[in-house]
Design a protein around this motif. Structure first.
Motif, PDB file in Angstrom:
ATOM      1  N   THR A  43      27.565  -9.702  -2.609  1.00  0.00           N
ATOM      2  CA  THR A  43      28.201 -10.971  -2.996  1.00  0.00           C
ATOM      3  C   THR A  43      29.432 -11.266  -2.135  1.00  0.00           C
ATOM      4  OG1 THR A  43      29.702  -9.943  -4.561  1.00  0.00           O
ATOM      5  CG2 THR A  43      27.545 -10.599  -5.422  1.00  0.00           C
ATOM      6  N   TYR A  97      24.298 -13.927  -1.529  1.00  0.00           N
ATOM      7  CA  TYR A  97      24.923 -14.919  -2.390  1.00  0.00           C
ATOM      8  C   TYR A  97      24.871 -16.225  -1.608  1.00  0.00           C
ATOM      9  CZ  TYR A  97      28.578 -16.295  -5.750  1.00  0.00           C
ATOM     10  OH  TYR A  97      29.299 -16.867  -6.755  1.00  0.00           O
ATOM     11  N   THR A  98      23.995 -17.124  -1.996  1.00  0.00           N
ATOM     12  CA  THR A  98      23.819 -18.351  -1.214  1.00  0.00           C
ATOM     13  C   THR A  98      24.051 -19.580  -2.105  1.00  0.00           C
ATOM     14  OG1 THR A  98      21.493 -18.625  -1.806  1.00  0.00           O
ATOM     15  CG2 THR A  98      21.965 -17.206   0.089  1.00  0.00           C
ATOM     16  N   SER A  99      24.129 -20.743  -1.445  1.00  0.00           N
ATOM     17  CA  SER A  99      24.328 -21.957  -2.241  1.00  0.00           C
ATOM     18  C   SER A  99      23.122 -22.195  -3.154  1.00  0.00           C
ATOM     19  CB  SER A  99      24.551 -23.152  -1.315  1.00  0.00           C
ATOM     20  OG  SER A  99      23.484 -23.241  -0.406  1.00  0.00           O
ATOM     21  N   ALA A 100      21.957 -21.642  -2.765  1.00  0.00           N
ATOM     22  CA  ALA A 100      20.750 -21.848  -3.572  1.00  0.00           C
ATOM     23  C   ALA A 100      20.760 -21.015  -4.854  1.00  0.00           C
ATOM     24  CB  ALA A 100      19.514 -21.503  -2.740  1.00  0.00           C
ATOM     25  N   ASN A 101      21.512 -19.888  -4.856  1.00  0.00           N
ATOM     26  CA  ASN A 101      21.423 -19.036  -6.047  1.00  0.00           C
ATOM     27  C   ASN A 101      22.756 -18.810  -6.782  1.00  0.00           C
ATOM     28  OD1 ASN A 101      22.748 -17.051  -4.591  1.00  0.00           O
ATOM     29  ND2 ASN A 101      20.905 -15.892  -4.122  1.00  0.00           N
ATOM     30  N   THR A 102      23.804 -19.540  -6.416  1.00  0.00           N
ATOM     31  CA  THR A 102      25.086 -19.337  -7.122  1.00  0.00           C
ATOM     32  C   THR A 102      24.933 -19.615  -8.617  1.00  0.00           C
ATOM     33  OG1 THR A 102      25.667 -21.523  -6.324  1.00  0.00           O
ATOM     34  CG2 THR A 102      26.849 -19.701  -5.332  1.00  0.00           C
ATOM     35  N   GLY A 103      24.099 -20.588  -8.937  1.00  0.00           N
ATOM     36  CA  GLY A 103      23.875 -20.943 -10.341  1.00  0.00           C
ATOM     37  C   GLY A 103      23.299 -19.773 -11.114  1.00  0.00           C
ATOM     38  N   THR A 113      33.833 -15.143 -11.900  1.00  0.00           N
ATOM     39  CA  THR A 113      33.372 -14.372 -10.741  1.00  0.00           C
ATOM     40  C   THR A 113      32.352 -13.335 -11.208  1.00  0.00           C
ATOM     41  OG1 THR A 113      35.534 -13.371 -11.007  1.00  0.00           O
ATOM     42  CG2 THR A 113      35.090 -14.401  -8.887  1.00  0.00           C
TER      43      THR A 113
END
Ligand code: FAD
Length: 143
Positions: A43, A97-103, A113
């Motif tokens: 992360t 940790y990408t913008s696609a899976n932060t959710g 965090t």
């Protein structure tokens, strides 16, 4: 005896994506040799890793990993005997940790965090499975 071990640790300051790339390459080579499968989450601040395989091989690999200077404060979240592998397709799959899976990280976190140390073991496994499913889904989605 097929065993699954999940642990988390803190990334040492100065460790970069390039180091993680080299950790992954070495892991994939060693784990293929040792019959180990699993997944590694990075992360930026923490590692979360699942190792599956023969009990002796998982133990040996884990003890080698904890001595690695690229991370610190390892905490075992769970060790269990299992009937089948969850991550059998990967000698060591990478889940960044990408913008696609932060959710998804947020979905499983009480805190803002992501701190795997504060999650129950069954929740960590559920999250890993969902991250893998999402990664498969994204890789099969046309760009
Ligand atoms: P070599 O690669 O020859 O390494 C010899 C020694 O040097 C080892 O003690 C190694 O830790 C150390 N070393 C090598 N490169 C560096 C570096 N850039 N910085 C600091 N020390 C270094 N290994 C696996 O086999 N399977 C895994 O699943 C796995 N997962 C890992 C997950 C994390 C979060 C980390 C930090 C490391 C992981 N590793 C894994 C790497 C593991 O810690 C060892 O580095 C590796 O297994 C040693 O491989 P080797 O015996 O071929 O020795």
């Amino acid at each position: 005896m097929l065993t699954r071990l999940i642990y988390c640790s803190k990334v040492r300051p100065g460790v970069t994506q390039l180091d993680v790339k080299s950790i992954l390459a070495k892991s994939q080579m060693n784990n293929a040799r040792d019959g180990i499968s699993g997944a590694l989450v990075f992360t930026g601040g923490a590692f979360l890793q699942c190792l599956e395989g023969d009990r002796a091989a998982v133990n040996e690999t884990y003890h080698r990993i904890v001595g690695d200077a690229r991370h610190a404060e390892p905490i075992i979240l769970s060790v269990e005997e299992i009937g089948a592998r969850e991550f059998g397709a990967w000698s060591m799959g990478y889940l960044g940790y990408t913008s696609a899976n932060t959710g998804l990280f947020f979905k499983y976190s009480a805190a803002k965090t992501f701190d795997p140390d504060r999650l129950p073991a069954r929740v960590v496994l559920a999250m890993l499975k969902e991250l893998v499913d999402q990664a498969h889904l994204l890789s099969s989605t046309p760009a």
